[in-house]
Design an enzyme around this catalytic site. Structure first.
Site, PDB file in Angstrom:
ATOM      1  N   PHE A 113      11.292 -49.818  10.993  1.00  0.00           N
ATOM      2  CA  PHE A 113      12.741 -49.818  10.885  1.00  0.00           C
ATOM      3  C   PHE A 113      13.317 -50.679  11.996  1.00  0.00           C
ATOM      4  O   PHE A 113      12.911 -50.547  13.166  1.00  0.00           O
ATOM      5  CB  PHE A 113      13.281 -48.391  10.972  1.00  0.00           C
ATOM      6  CG  PHE A 113      14.701 -48.285  10.523  1.00  0.00           C
ATOM      7  CD1 PHE A 113      15.024 -48.479   9.192  1.00  0.00           C
ATOM      8  CD2 PHE A 113      15.712 -48.018  11.422  1.00  0.00           C
ATOM      9  CE1 PHE A 113      16.349 -48.405   8.766  1.00  0.00           C
ATOM     10  CE2 PHE A 113      17.034 -47.937  11.010  1.00  0.00           C
ATOM     11  CZ  PHE A 113      17.358 -48.133   9.677  1.00  0.00           C
ATOM     12  N   TYR A 209      17.951 -35.846   8.836  1.00  0.00           N
ATOM     13  CA  TYR A 209      18.993 -35.964   7.817  1.00  0.00           C
ATOM     14  C   TYR A 209      18.495 -36.561   6.508  1.00  0.00           C
ATOM     15  O   TYR A 209      19.252 -36.647   5.543  1.00  0.00           O
ATOM     16  CB  TYR A 209      20.181 -36.793   8.335  1.00  0.00           C
ATOM     17  CG  TYR A 209      19.821 -38.123   8.961  1.00  0.00           C
ATOM     18  CD1 TYR A 209      19.546 -39.232   8.165  1.00  0.00           C
ATOM     19  CD2 TYR A 209      19.784 -38.266  10.334  1.00  0.00           C
ATOM     20  CE1 TYR A 209      19.220 -40.446   8.746  1.00  0.00           C
ATOM     21  CE2 TYR A 209      19.460 -39.479  10.916  1.00  0.00           C
ATOM     22  CZ  TYR A 209      19.186 -40.563  10.119  1.00  0.00           C
ATOM     23  OH  TYR A 209      18.864 -41.774  10.692  1.00  0.00           O
ATOM     24  N   LYS A 210      17.222 -36.943   6.440  1.00  0.00           N
ATOM     25  CA  LYS A 210      16.680 -37.480   5.190  1.00  0.00           C
ATOM     26  C   LYS A 210      16.043 -36.339   4.399  1.00  0.00           C
ATOM     27  O   LYS A 210      16.736 -35.509   3.826  1.00  0.00           O
ATOM     28  CB  LYS A 210      15.695 -38.606   5.486  1.00  0.00           C
ATOM     29  CG  LYS A 210      16.308 -39.798   6.223  1.00  0.00           C
ATOM     30  CD  LYS A 210      15.295 -40.903   6.425  1.00  0.00           C
ATOM     31  CE  LYS A 210      15.794 -42.002   7.348  1.00  0.00           C
ATOM     32  NZ  LYS A 210      16.938 -42.751   6.790  1.00  0.00           N
TER      33      LYS A 210
END
Length: 397
Positions: A113, A209-210
């Site tokens: 990422f 949060y995924k």
């Protein structure tokens, strides 16, 4: 056997929506709103500052860390929650570099990422002294591991394609070459079985949060292997990581074990949502999740390729070699995705041409996959994406 009908009932997904973007933001757990409301009214509202002691706020980062640890193969007391993923990447990388002081090269890949690479570049600019960030193609990582590498820093699942690195094999090779490892589990935790302890990973970080469904901006977590727990120096010497925060010493003394990786004041409201989200995992087998995820993804690939030849598969075809997402390429991928979202099939887009679809058996089933493909086929075959309203770029894609 995991009851996915039960888990589906635990999420508040709007009627008619087929949500294939849990790889970017998980949906709202039904219990989260009540849990956060209770925290606000019963804990903060009634106890005020006494909540740090009475409601156990101060120990929440460790408590939640242990709950996450059970999903990623980490022993109790090796994971702590707090701050953002970028901060946790910085912490892990700075500590790992200090533990391997004779070397100057960080190895990563182009599938990492970008934020992780930004953090690494910024840290190395601050350190100076000849440090280097070496970035290779994902397929070239194993061959690039040699005796010059200080730290191998990888995201286990490629955020664009879903390609899955072999954590165990790469960690073994890194250790044989004298390097330490940092694994970003942002697209792994809650998506597939992870065994940090048995793989002998040195550090790991991840967001909640995924696939863990804790909500936008939910706090991140960091894992430190027991062998490093009391020797890793926290580069961010925050008050919460001090051995005795309320002694108010002017000099920093690192806390014991994973406690030293705490930095700022815990986000208690967000942690209440995370606590409720983790309740969903009670009684859930990660092996069952993985099996169902691969089956749903394989079905999606077969149906899309049969009905939408204009789309090109960007993910590994072998389900065991990818995470819990499938990506397809198309020159007009952004517009196609916006047209799908307008028809309540929600995925997302990554430049330059990648459409991503996440498959989470906790709330997605075979019927929804087939219904999604019906809509995708209609949008693509009839060029329903070909309008100015679908080409207008939003701030978040």
């Amino acid at each position: 056997m995991t009851d996915f009908t039960r888990t589906k009932s635990l999420f508040a997904i709007p009627d008619g929506v087929i949500y294939l973007d849990g790889n970017s933001l998980g949906p709202l757990p039904v219990a989260a709103a009540e849990r956060v409301g209770r925290m606000l009214q019963e804990e903060w509202g009634k106890h005020l500052i006494k909540g740090w002691n009475v409601a156990g706020w101060m120990t929440q980062p460790r408590h939640l860390g242990d709950r996450i640890g059970r999903l990623i193969g980490a022993a109790d007391g090796t994971v702590v929650v707090g701050d953002t993923l970028s901060i946790k990447v910085y912490q892990a990388l700075a500590s790992a570099l200090e533990l391997n002081p004779s070397r100057r090269v960080i190895l990563s890949d182009t599938g990492n990422f970008p934020s992780d690479l930004y953090i690494a570049s910024g840290l190395l600019q601050s350190l100076g002294r000849g440090y280097e960030l070496k970035v290779v193609a994902p397929e070239e990582v194993e061959a690039a591991i040699d005796e010059t590498i200080a730290v191998l820093m990888l995201t286990e699942v490629d955020y664009r394609t879903g390609r899955l690195h072999d954590m165990r094999a790469l960690t073994r090779k890194a250790h044989a070459a004298g390097a330490l490892t940092i694994w970003d589990l942002a697209h792994s935790a809650g998506a597939l079985p992870v065994e940090l302890e048995s793989a002998k990973a040195d550090f790991a970080v991840g967001c909640t949060y995924k696939y863990l469904n804790a909500g936008p901006g939910a706090p991140a977590f960091i894992y430190v292997a027991p062998v490093h727990a009391d020797t890793a120096r926290p580069a961010l010497s925050g008050w919460m990581g001090h051995q005795a925060p309320f002694a108010f010493d002017l000099d920093y003394r690192a806390g014991p074990g994973i406690e030293r990786m705490r930095v700022g004041t815990p986000p208690i409201i967000a942690m209440a949502a995370l606590d409720a989200a983790l309740d969903v995992w009670d009684g859930v087998s990660m092996a069952d999740v993985r099996h169902a995820s691969i089956a749903l993804s394989d079905l999606f690939i077969r149906e899309v390729e049969a009905r939408c030849p204009e789309l090109t598969l960007a993910s590994p075809r072998d389900g065991t070699r990818r995470g819990s997402q499938v990506s397809f390429r198309h020159p007009e991928g952004y517009a196609i995705m916006q047209a799908l979202i307008a028809r309540d099939v929600i995925g997302d887009f990554r430049a330059p041409d990648m459409m991503r679809f996440g498959f989470t058996p906790l709330y997605i089933d075979e019927a929804e996959v087939r219904a999604a493909v019906d809509i995708i086929a209609d949008v693509v075959a009839h060029r329903r994406w070909d309008g100015p309203e679908y080409r207008k770029k939003a701030l978040v894609t």
